[in-house]
Scaffold this active site. Structure first.
Site, PDB file in Angstrom:
ATOM      1  N   CYS A   1       0.841  -1.192   0.000  1.00 10.69           N
ATOM      2  CA  CYS A   1       0.000   0.000   0.000  1.00 10.69           C
ATOM      3  C   CYS A   1       0.879   1.246   0.000  1.00 10.69           C
ATOM      4  O   CYS A   1       2.103   1.164   0.096  1.00 10.69           O
ATOM      5  CB  CYS A   1      -0.941   0.012   1.209  1.00 10.69           C
ATOM      6  SG  CYS A   1      -0.044   0.122   2.768  1.00 10.69           S
TER       7      CYS A   1
ATOM      8  N   CYS B   1       3.375   1.791   2.811  1.00 14.62           N
ATOM      9  CA  CYS B   1       4.696   1.153   2.647  1.00 14.62           C
ATOM     10  C   CYS B   1       5.644   2.103   1.928  1.00 14.62           C
ATOM     11  O   CYS B   1       6.817   2.230   2.303  1.00 14.62           O
ATOM     12  CB  CYS B   1       4.560  -0.144   1.842  1.00 14.62           C
ATOM     13  SG  CYS B   1       3.475  -1.385   2.583  1.00 14.62           S
TER      14      CYS B   1
ATOM     15  N   ASP C   1      -6.789  12.142 -30.405  1.00 18.16           N
ATOM     16  CA  ASP C   1      -6.026  11.967 -31.636  1.00 18.16           C
ATOM     17  C   ASP C   1      -7.038  12.074 -32.775  1.00 18.16           C
ATOM     18  O   ASP C   1      -8.200  11.691 -32.607  1.00 18.16           O
ATOM     19  CB  ASP C   1      -5.357  10.590 -31.638  1.00 18.16           C
ATOM     20  CG  ASP C   1      -4.786  10.231 -32.994  1.00 18.16           C
ATOM     21  OD1 ASP C   1      -3.979  11.021 -33.504  1.00 18.16           O
ATOM     22  OD2 ASP C   1      -5.164   9.179 -33.536  1.00 18.16           O
TER      23      ASP C   1
ATOM     24  N   ASP D   1      -5.556   5.820 -30.772  1.00 20.26           N
ATOM     25  CA  ASP D   1      -5.641   4.449 -31.281  1.00 20.26           C
ATOM     26  C   ASP D   1      -4.355   3.950 -31.929  1.00 20.26           C
ATOM     27  O   ASP D   1      -4.262   2.790 -32.310  1.00 20.26           O
ATOM     28  CB  ASP D   1      -6.780   4.334 -32.305  1.00 20.26           C
ATOM     29  CG  ASP D   1      -6.422   5.004 -33.629  1.00 20.26           C
ATOM     30  OD1 ASP D   1      -5.725   6.049 -33.597  1.00 20.26           O
ATOM     31  OD2 ASP D   1      -6.831   4.503 -34.682  1.00 20.26           O
TER      32      ASP D   1
ATOM     33  N   ASP E   1       0.453   7.258 -30.261  1.00 15.84           N
ATOM     34  CA  ASP E   1      -0.303   7.843 -29.149  1.00 15.84           C
ATOM     35  C   ASP E   1       0.125   7.276 -27.796  1.00 15.84           C
ATOM     36  O   ASP E   1      -0.244   7.815 -26.762  1.00 15.84           O
ATOM     37  CB  ASP E   1      -1.810   7.584 -29.331  1.00 15.84           C
ATOM     38  CG  ASP E   1      -2.356   8.188 -30.614  1.00 15.84           C
ATOM     39  OD1 ASP E   1      -1.929   9.306 -30.949  1.00 15.84           O
ATOM     40  OD2 ASP E   1      -3.187   7.546 -31.276  1.00 15.84           O
TER      41      ASP E   1
END
Length: 760
Positions: free
Chosen positions: A14, A17, A432, A628, A632
């Site tokens: 977590c 830590c 994009d 896509d 990107d």
């Protein structure tokens, strides 16, 4: 001399830590800066090279209870091992906790008589029931031993976390249940009501499920980087000593001459020295139309050679290639992304010490006052049981599980909890252009001619065998109109100009304006139309027959049918929109105006897309990036939230936080709305998680018992006494009931997310 290291940390569970490691390292003299990123499990540390070395840092991490992973390949093995281990622990906890929950709760369900073995009856055979529950509970606790080793060690280091809450709550419930089992064996059968083994087991099983989902996600980390690396060919054909030989990519050196044939991937970056071709750079640039290349032009590794053969001189190797730079951008963006703020962890760092102090203080006070050890022990356990973190542990994961399940049904895949948190905060959505707001390949949009069908027939016949996307668009439209293809002879392709052929004994030229001018063909009659098409960002293809211009066919990428509605919906949410593309400014501005985009970033190189995201972030925007293509990927990881279109490349999908399976841009809106609903739900859950428990702590501490005489004389005293007894002391059984009610409230509230409906 200052030195900086970025190291992989193993064993964190977590954010507490991460804070613990940071705090210990910062205590070392000579450390300038230390930052632990829990999401990427990395430690970035700057230090004085003369004072400190790697061993100093390594020892500090080990003392904190964690370790540094030296072998990079070993990281994936450790993650996979943890995933398998968590899966086994989850199976064990479920196998034992489900029957335990049944034998504990089935007799208590009103109006329904469930099958139940009489030998385990709470009233007739309480010892059998208690011992069976104990036997079933022990394996579950053993499967969750990490909660105790990590939870108690964090508590002893004065840095409590969620594991500390789980450890304290389940340990107190278990110990009290063992004590009650002992009393039952001694003849006190009423102590059967003080058995909480099922609470201990169910808490551990539920949290184990959350840990399993987390390790499953982390076991797949780094897939985006792996897939990027796999893009490049493993070998290349080069010319050495006048011989053509095949060598591994890592043996290529600067100025080597590489031979590339049609259909092959270009192995590395370079400059063409012989031949010409049309090269598909969509995997790198995201643009769908192949680029014509000739002597002197640059070529990019991992792009695809479509037509001709050529030779090129290697200009970049290793880390200097474009693909390597994109990989580095993805790694840097992943490493710099801040981890999600774990609300429960932050709260527990204050909640646990307070609860422990209240429990100890209250029990000691009652013991000193002469109420007896049993009374004091009842108070102590009641406080710890009512503060048990079951609801707190459920508050976030249940909402996330329901939300991600609902998202999946809607075709939206949230890959992590960070996605849900950041999507809500989005202030600008950057799209994009190619393949995201547009279809990603060209269509015929206009035919300027006195005889449109004849012009289309001539053009389609000439391009019938072409693999060029513009030619394919023309042929596709002709087929849609059932236009017959004519016989073509003497076909000749001219890179950078177009094609020449003979159809029906007539010379046909098909290509750009430069081709017409070179052949002295008059284009004056179509000047105004050509200018209009150019302003709209469309590509004009001139068609001539026997040296006379017969028409212009315009092609462009088509705007997706749902793009305009998507942008309107995003604006209704109070969020700005942006579009980023490698296209020229004219085309980009036209598309943006048609769709209604607020900000336009045009002529952006692939490696610069992430920089544009950084600029918006530096202006205070929380950026959601939608894309896509491979180009990107760096921008998706740099953005606060990366959203990949489902029909995009594997690398894009791996780099993103959210995947739109149906490739519908309007799902961006749905994802943001679902995120807002989920975060709102989590906040409500956290309220309910503390409502019963926090209000019950003073009662468990004996506040009502302290004023019992006055309360019993009041109008509601009899009713309260009938529930709690005349001592008005909260029995641990009622404490467990309050704890259960808070859990039921949290789960029920989370299930409401199944009723979520997307706006349209």
């Amino acid at each position: 001399m200052q030195k900086k290291l970025i190291l992989k940390i193993n064993g964190m569970s977590c954010t507490a830590c991460a804070r613990s490691i940071e705090r210990n390292i910062k205590k070392i003299d000579g450390i300038y800066e230390a930052n632990v990123n829990f999401a990427t499990e990395t430690l970035s540390v700057s230090f004085e090279n003369k004072k400190i070395n790697y061993e100093t840092i390594n020892n500090s991490v080990i003392k904190t209870g964690f370790s540094i992973v030296k072998d990079k390949e070993n990281i994936d093995a450790l993650k996979m091992a943890k995933y398998k281990s968590d899966k086994i622990k989850l199976i064990i906890s479920m196998i034992f906790s489900i029957p335990l929950f049944y034998i504990s709760m089935a007799p208590m369900i009103p109006f329904i008589k469930l099958p139940y073995p009489n030998i385990l009856s709470h009233s007739e055979h309480p010892l059998n029931f208690a011992l069976t529950a104990l036997i079933l509970c022990i394996p579950v606790m053993l499967s969750g031993y990490k909660f105790y080793t990590v939870g108690f060690s964090s508590l002893f280091r004065k840095n409590p976390n969620m594991d500390s809450l789980i450890a304290i709550g389940t340990t107190s419930a278990f110990i009290y249940s063992v004590y009650s089992t002992f009393l039952i064996a001694k003849g006190n059968v009423s102590s059967v009501h003080n058995i909480y083994f099922e609470s201990t087991a169910v808490i551990i099983a539920l949290v184990q499920f959350g840990k399993y989902l987390e390790s499953k996600s982390k076991s797949k980390a780094g897939e985006a980087i792996k897939k990027l690396i796999e893009l490049s060919p493993k070998t290349a054909r080069i010319i050495r000593d006048s011989n053509e030989i095949e060598v591994p990519i890592n043996e290529i050196i600067l100025n080597d001459i590489v031979v590339v044939r049609p259909g092959e991937k270009i192995p590395i970056d370079g400059e063409i020295i012989e031949g010409f071709s049309s090269i598909d750079e969509a995997m790198i640039t995201g643009e769908s139309i192949p680029v014509d290349k000739k002597v002197g032009d640059k070529v990019i590794g991992a792009s695809i050679n479509k037509l001709g053969s050529f030779k090129f001189k290697v200009t970049s190797i290793g880390e200097n290639t474009m693909l390597s730079q994109i990989i580095k951008l993805v790694e840097d963006a992943q490493g710099s992304k801040a981890p999600i703020a774990h609300i429960a962890d932050v709260v527990s760092s204050y909640f646990v010490p307070v609860v422990i102090v209240i429990a100890i203080t209250s029990s000691l006070a009652w013991a000193i006052s002469g109420s007896g050890i049993t009374f004091a022990l009842t108070v102590f356990v009641s406080i710890l049981v009512i503060a048990c973190p079951c609801a707190l542990g459920l508050a976030t994961p249940t909402a996330i599980m329901v939300a991600t399940g609902k998202g999946a049904k809607l075709g939206i895949l949230f890959k992590n909890a960070q996605a849900l948190e950041h999507a809500k905060k989005t202030s600008v959505v950057m799209f994009d252009k190619t393949g995201t707001l547009t279809e990603g390949y060209p269509f015929v949009t206009d035919i300027i001619s006195s005889d449109e069908n004849h012009t289309l027939q001539i053009a389609a016949s000439a391009e019938n065998t072409s693999e060029h996307p513009l030619g394919e668009a023309i042929v596709r439209m002709a087929k849609e109109k059932n236009i017959e293809m004519l016989k073509v002879v003497d076909f000749y392709s001219m890179t950078g100009f177009g094609v020449e052929c003979v159809i029906n004994a007539k010379k046909v030229l098909l290509g750009n304006k430069k081709l017409m001018e070179t052949n002295n063909i008059d284009t004056a009659m179509f000047v105004s139309e050509s200018d209009r098409l150019s302003r709209q960002g469309k590509t004009s293809i001139y068609v001539s027959e026997n040296n006379k211009l017969i028409g212009i066919i315009a092609c462009s990428d088509k705007i997706k049918h749902d793009a305009i509605e998507t942008i309107k919906s995003i604006h209704k949410l109070g969020i700005k929109t942006a579009m980023i593309t490698g296209d020229n400014k004219k085309t980009a501005n036209y598309v943006a105006k048609e769709i209604g985009i607020d900000m336009v970033f045009s002529e952006v190189l692939p490696e610069d897309k992430s920089n544009e995201v950084k600029k918006l972030q530096s202006e205070g925007f929380v950026v959601a990036m939608v894309g896509d293509g491979i180009n990107d990927a760096p921008a998706l990881t740099q953005a606060n939230i990366g959203i990949a279109i489902g029909n995009g490349t594997d690398i894009t999908i791996e780099s993103a936080d959210i995947v739109l399976v149906k490739s519908n841009t309007h799902d961006v809106v749905t994802a943001i709305e679902l995120s807002r609903a989920t975060i709102r739900n989590i906040k409500q859950n956290l309220f309910w998680a503390f409502c019963y428990n926090t209000l019950g702590i003073p009662i468990a501490a004996g506040v009502l018992h302290l004023f019992r005489h006055e309360i019993l004389l009041s109008s509601f005293g009899d009713a309260l006494a009938s529930i709690m007894g005349s001592s008005l002391l909260l029995n641990p059984m009622f404490a467990a009931l309050a704890m259960s009610l808070s859990s039921i409230s949290v789960v029920s509230n989370s299930l409401r997310l199944n009723l979520f409906k997307a706006s349209r």
